[in-house]
Write a protein that holds these residues in place. Structure first.
Motif, PDB file in Angstrom:
ATOM      1  N   SER A 257       1.273  -3.207  -7.881  1.00 12.56           N
ATOM      2  CA  SER A 257      -0.328  -2.996  -8.016  1.00 12.56           C
ATOM      3  C   SER A 257      -0.638  -1.842  -7.088  1.00 12.56           C
ATOM      4  O   SER A 257      -0.146  -1.550  -5.969  1.00 12.56           O
ATOM      5  CB  SER A 257      -0.933  -4.251  -7.646  1.00 12.56           C
ATOM      6  OG  SER A 257      -0.947  -4.702  -6.278  1.00 12.56           O
ATOM      7  N   PHE A 258      -1.860  -1.431  -7.096  1.00  8.40           N
ATOM      8  CA  PHE A 258      -2.691  -0.493  -6.270  1.00  8.40           C
ATOM      9  C   PHE A 258      -2.720  -1.081  -4.955  1.00  8.40           C
ATOM     10  O   PHE A 258      -2.234  -0.552  -3.774  1.00  8.40           O
ATOM     11  CB  PHE A 258      -4.170  -0.397  -6.684  1.00  8.40           C
ATOM     12  CG  PHE A 258      -4.615   0.776  -5.928  1.00  8.40           C
ATOM     13  CD1 PHE A 258      -4.117   1.899  -5.511  1.00  8.40           C
ATOM     14  CD2 PHE A 258      -6.037   0.433  -5.401  1.00  8.40           C
ATOM     15  CE1 PHE A 258      -4.771   2.816  -4.408  1.00  8.40           C
ATOM     16  CE2 PHE A 258      -6.859   1.272  -4.889  1.00  8.40           C
ATOM     17  CZ  PHE A 258      -6.247   2.656  -4.367  1.00  8.40           C
ATOM     18  N   LEU A 259      -3.068  -2.399  -4.636  1.00  5.31           N
ATOM     19  CA  LEU A 259      -3.162  -3.076  -3.514  1.00  5.31           C
ATOM     20  C   LEU A 259      -1.692  -2.765  -2.869  1.00  5.31           C
ATOM     21  O   LEU A 259      -1.695  -2.678  -1.454  1.00  5.31           O
ATOM     22  CB  LEU A 259      -3.635  -4.620  -3.577  1.00  5.31           C
ATOM     23  CG  LEU A 259      -3.861  -5.323  -2.346  1.00  5.31           C
ATOM     24  CD1 LEU A 259      -4.681  -4.548  -1.358  1.00  5.31           C
ATOM     25  CD2 LEU A 259      -4.307  -6.724  -2.844  1.00  5.31           C
ATOM     26  N   ALA A 260      -0.717  -3.306  -3.764  1.00  3.29           N
ATOM     27  CA  ALA A 260       0.619  -3.464  -2.972  1.00  3.29           C
ATOM     28  C   ALA A 260       0.704  -2.171  -2.437  1.00  3.29           C
ATOM     29  O   ALA A 260       1.584  -1.791  -1.385  1.00  3.29           O
ATOM     30  CB  ALA A 260       1.579  -4.034  -4.138  1.00  3.29           C
ATOM     31  N   TRP A 261       0.554  -1.027  -3.190  1.00  2.00           N
ATOM     32  CA  TRP A 261       0.928   0.298  -2.888  1.00  2.00           C
ATOM     33  C   TRP A 261       0.201   0.435  -1.534  1.00  2.00           C
ATOM     34  O   TRP A 261       0.724   1.258  -0.766  1.00  2.00           O
ATOM     35  CB  TRP A 261       0.438   1.314  -4.077  1.00  2.00           C
ATOM     36  CG  TRP A 261       0.840   2.724  -3.564  1.00  2.00           C
ATOM     37  CD1 TRP A 261       2.072   3.340  -3.806  1.00  2.00           C
ATOM     38  CD2 TRP A 261       0.035   3.807  -3.087  1.00  2.00           C
ATOM     39  NE1 TRP A 261       1.941   4.573  -3.525  1.00  2.00           N
ATOM     40  CE2 TRP A 261       0.624   4.801  -2.761  1.00  2.00           C
ATOM     41  CE3 TRP A 261      -1.533   3.780  -2.682  1.00  2.00           C
ATOM     42  CZ2 TRP A 261      -0.193   5.875  -2.241  1.00  2.00           C
ATOM     43  CZ3 TRP A 261      -1.994   4.838  -2.048  1.00  2.00           C
ATOM     44  CH2 TRP A 261      -1.417   6.152  -1.902  1.00  2.00           C
TER      45      TRP A 261
END
Lengths: 553, 346
Positions: free
Chosen positions: B328-332
């Motif tokens: 996900s974007f958050l994980a990135w």
């Protein structure tokens, strides 16, 4: 402080001198009892600790505001009042928020129903049932009938919002006069006030509250509303030849259904007094948001919509309409201006409507009172008389105090006095305070006190249409000029009628008149009117007797 | 004239919008009132929204790449960016004119001046300032601010359903959906600065200088509301049609106190705050904006929205930036730019 000691402790002399003019010792000591108890000099305390504790040095300097509004002063850790009087004032800084008093009034404005209730009834008051109350009424009526041949009216039942025998105020004085007139005429007077004093009509769906019963000026106890109605019915059965009459001096705190039931039990010719504007609006002073005279516009108007009293006005008016439709009141107004406003705005049915002044002024004893030997340049002795409340114009008096604080003492065109009950006095260095309590046994106490201090002008700038104003009558009776504003209702009307002072468009114009010295010069240039006797009225009794006489063959 | 009137708000502004709806209904009972709710639907709100004739949720507007659109905007930016699309939709449904009012507006008297202007104009806008100021502080607060944030206050707009009106709606939508940011230093202030161009770009534009329209703290230096003897509200000879309670309860209070020349603006603010308090729906009025968080409840700081907005490759790589979990974007972000997560969103 030792004799000759100029005070000031460690302060430099010029600092002490500057602060002494503006730290109000009387005000500070009255507000901060700890300073008095510790026998501290207010100026020294202010300079060393008071400002840092954000205390107020006088009526016009808001310490917290000054420090918050001007962070440079707060950061510099300097006496903010000293800064203001030496620099801030010339720099255009403000000693308190602009229009602070009016904005504080607005912030505190609440609907009547949101105000805390007052609890008036003595906690140990006996509870009276219908039989007991009827017995007490019949007992009161019997000797009166025997001794006086019986009053033409046998019993007056009067309702108002509080127990008049304990409170000083206009409605209470009229009730006291009415009771005294009844006593003299052989008429028994029963007064009923809610046990819980509230400034709005009681909800007809909540349980009926107890009523405080006072017979001929003596408190008897608490009676449930239905017991009061039943007691009056019992009196009617026992003494059918003695007419009973019902008078509403104020409906506030009562259930309108109870008032209608009391009226029905009493018989014909009920009376409703316009001591205030309750029958027009729950905001009985007719001040929109407690600030400005509204003139009782239509209830659906935008002015009412944005007013704290507007939200409840339609329901309040609906209850009153139901009462007036059920009870054919004769309406009594204390003044012409009040009656005219009511006729224009009330839109309520009524049997008759007329003016009944609660007091009148006898002609002056002499045309001209010898003018006391006064230095014509001496300050005009100017008083505020009555409760120090916004709706009596007290903030304007404080504006006057503030203006004088910045004028050189030698240039003061007026010297200020406050006349009020002891508890209501607001000590300030520039104001001489005079305790005075007007009551049933001391009706002329204020007139006498004003005369004793040779008061030349009384300022009464009520912002709302006053319906009568005993204090204005007292001022005129004492020979003082009354200075008021157009908005003040009957005060303005009576000043014009008696040529007893001046009426200004605005409070600012009134202040300017005093500060400029024109008040002093003009008032002293006129012959001083002699003292006049204030003749108390007889409440509702004259009307009730005349209606009774008219109805008899 | 058949008129549709809409406002755009999140649940946090529901109480304000209800006060607007009620006061507008009293003045114009026949106007078709539409609530555009830039938030996710919530159960049990039917009674609270009953004053509106129609309720539209932002997701129903057909914005392409809706999650990506939302992620580039703060709450205020999103509420304003969607106004033109809602305007275009109402014009398509056939209303003869569409009026937009901010949810922190209350109506006092009918908008007669607006209706008169619509008789000859296709676009009606109200300027922040309608008369020159002369005090240095007022020049700064009123005129300099208008130069930064926009000549016209887009808390109000009235658009006639003709070619010019529809053309304006298309142009405004295009600009707002491309770049609707609070960046006055770049000449952008959400949907508002664009409209400085409107009198130049479109014919039949009425600059409504009626002193009773859009009265607010920012024009009190040149407007004086009063109460008439019959209890009407009047501003320099015109009925007070609508008052804009901009930031009342916050910095708007300071501006109101600074420029009010009598107590009436404070009375209005006092009244409005009472109405808003009474119109509050406790179960939802305190609910944070739905898109203030990632799907797992992690707050989205503004710097993160900025990165998403400016970096095309991020937008290409993550279809739903709100999603969480692996890839996900958050994980990135957590892995690549953790510093962007430290500042809380305001």
């Amino acid at each position: 402080m030792a004799p000759g000691d100029r005070g000031g402790g460690d302060m430099e002399g010029d600092v002490f001198a500057d602060l002494s003019r503006h730290v109000d010792r009387a005000f500070y000591g009255h507000l901060y009892k700890d300073i008095v108890q510790a026998t501290l000099d207010p100026v020294e305390h202010w300079h060393s600790h008071g400002w840092a504790e954000r205390r107020h040095p006088n009526v016009w300097f808001d310490t917290g505001f000054y420090l918050d509004a001007y962070p440079d002063i707060e950061r510099a850790r300097i006496d903010p009042l000293l800064h203001y009087i030496r620099h801030g004032r010339a720099e255009g800084r403000l000693p308190r928020p602009p229009r602070a008093t009016r904005r504080a009034i607005l912030a505190a404005a609440r609907p009547a129903a949101a105000r805390p209730a007052g609890y008036d009834a003595p906690p140990d008051a006996p509870i009276l049932d219908a039989t007991e109350l009827a017995a007490r009424l019949l007992h009161a009526m019997a000797p009166a009938a025997l001794a006086k041949g019986g009053g033409r009216v046998g019993l007056v039942v009067a309702a108002s919002h509080d127990r008049y025998i304990d409170i000083t105020g206009g409605i209470q004085l009229v009730l006291a006069d009415e009771m005294a007139a009844c006593a003299a005429a052989g008429t028994t007077h029963l007064h009923l006030a809610p046990a819980v004093a509230r400034m709005h009509l009681a909800d007809d769906i909540e349980p009926a509250c107890l009523l405080q019963a006072t017979i001929d000026g003596v408190f008897q106890g608490l009676a449930p509303a239905d017991a009061a109605v039943a007691a009056i019915a019992e009196v009617a059965r026992a003494l059918p030849q003695r007419p009973r009459r019902f008078v509403v001096h104020s409906p506030l705190g009562h259930r309108t259904a109870t008032l209608a039931a009391l009226a029905a039990a009493c018989g014909p010719d009920p009376v409703f007094w316009l001591h205030d504007h309750t029958s027009l609006c729950e905001g009985y002073n007719l001040l929109r948001n407690d600030l400005d005279a509204c003139g009782a516009p239509p209830a659906e108007s935008m002015a009412c919509r944005i007013c704290v009293h507007g939200e409840g006005r339609q329901a309040h008016r609906a209850r009153l309409r139901a009462l007036f439709e059920a009870v054919p009141f004769h309406v009594l107004a204390p003044s012409r201006v009040t009656l005219d406003l009511w006729l224009a705005r009330a839109d309520l049915p009524f049997a008759s409507a007329r003016v009944e002044e609660p007091a009148t002024l006898a002609p002056p004893a002499a045309d001209v009172r010898p003018v006391p030997a006064t230095n014509p340049a001496a300050p005009l002795r100017t008083a505020f008389l009555g409760f120090p409340l916004p709706n009596k114009g007290w903030p304007l008096f404080l504006d006057l105090v503030t203006a004088l604080a910045f004028a050189p003492p030698d240039d003061h065109a007026c010297a200020l006095y406050q006349f009020a009950t002891e508890a209501a006095l607001q000590p300030m260095d520039l104001v001489a305070t005079v305790p005075v309590r007007v009551g049933r046994g001391a009706r002329h106490a204020a007139v006498e006190a004003l005369a004793r201090h040779d008061i030349e002008a009384v300022i009464l700038p009520s912002p709302w249409p006053e319906t009568f104003s005993f204090v204005a009558h007292e001022a005129v009776a004492a020979g003082a000029a009354v200075l008021t504003i157009e908005a003040a209702g009957n005060i303005a009307a009576m000043v014009r009628r008696h040529d007893a002072g001046r009426v200004f468009e605005t409070g600012e114009a009134l202040i300017e008149y005093l500060l400029s010295g024109r008040a002093r010069d003009e008032i002293r240039a006129r012959p001083r009117p002699g003292p006049r006797t204030m003749i108390p009225g007889q409440g509702s009794l004259p009307l009730l007797e005349s209606l009774l006489d008219a109805s008899r063959p | 004239m058949t008129i549709a009137c809409f406002t755009s708000f999140t649940w946090g502004y529901l109480a304000r919008a209800r006060v607007l709806s009620r006061t507008l209904r009293a003045a114009h009972p026949d106007w078709h009132q539409v609530a555009l709710i830039v938030d996710t639907p919530a159960a049990g709100m039917e009674a609270a929204l009953a004053g509106f004739d129609e309720v539209v949720f932002a997701a129903e507007l057909g914005v392409p790449d809706f999650p990506a659109f939302l992620f580039r905007h703060t709450l205020v930016e999103a509420c304003t960016a969607l106004k033109p699309r809602m305007l275009a939709r109402l014009l398509e449904t056939g209303a003869e004119a569409v009026v937009y009012l901010d949810p922190d507006i209350a109506v006092f008297h009918p908008l007669a001046a607006v209706l008169r202007a619509l008789e000859s104009a296709s676009i009606v806008l109200t300027p922040h300032q309608h008369a020159p100021n002369d005090e240095p502080q007022a020049i700064h607060d009123a005129e300099r601010t208008a130069q930064l944030y926009g000549v016209f206050n887009l808390g109000f707009a009235a658009i006639r359903n003709d070619g010019t009106g529809r053309g304006f709606a298309r142009w405004w939508q295009s600009r707002c959906e491309t770049d609707c940011r609070d960046a006055p230093e770049e000449g952008l202030f959400t949907d508002q600065r664009y409209c400085d161009l409107v009198p130049a770009l479109f014919p039949r534009v009425a600059v409504l200088r009626d002193p009773g329209c859009n009265v607010a703290s920012w024009n009190l230096s040149r407007r004086l509301p009063v109460v008439t003897a019959e209890g009407a509200l009047d501003v320099d000879g015109s009925p007070l049609a609508f008052y804009h309670f901009t930031k009342i309860g916050d910095v708007g209070d300071t501006m109101t106190r600074r420029y009010a020349r009598n107590e009436l603006p404070l009375e209005l603010a006092h009244w409005w705050q009472r109405q808003v308090a009474a119109a509050a729906v406790p179960s939802i009025s305190d609910r944070p904006w739905a898109w203030r968080y990632f799907a797992d409840g992690t707050p989205i700081p503004p710097g993160l929205r900025r990165a998403w907005r400016t970096e095309r490759d991020l937008r290409a790589r993550f279809a739903d930036p709100f999603a969480t979990g692996p890839d996900s974007f958050l994980a990135w972000i957590v892995h690549e730019r953790p510093h962007l997560l430290t500042a809380a969103e305001t």
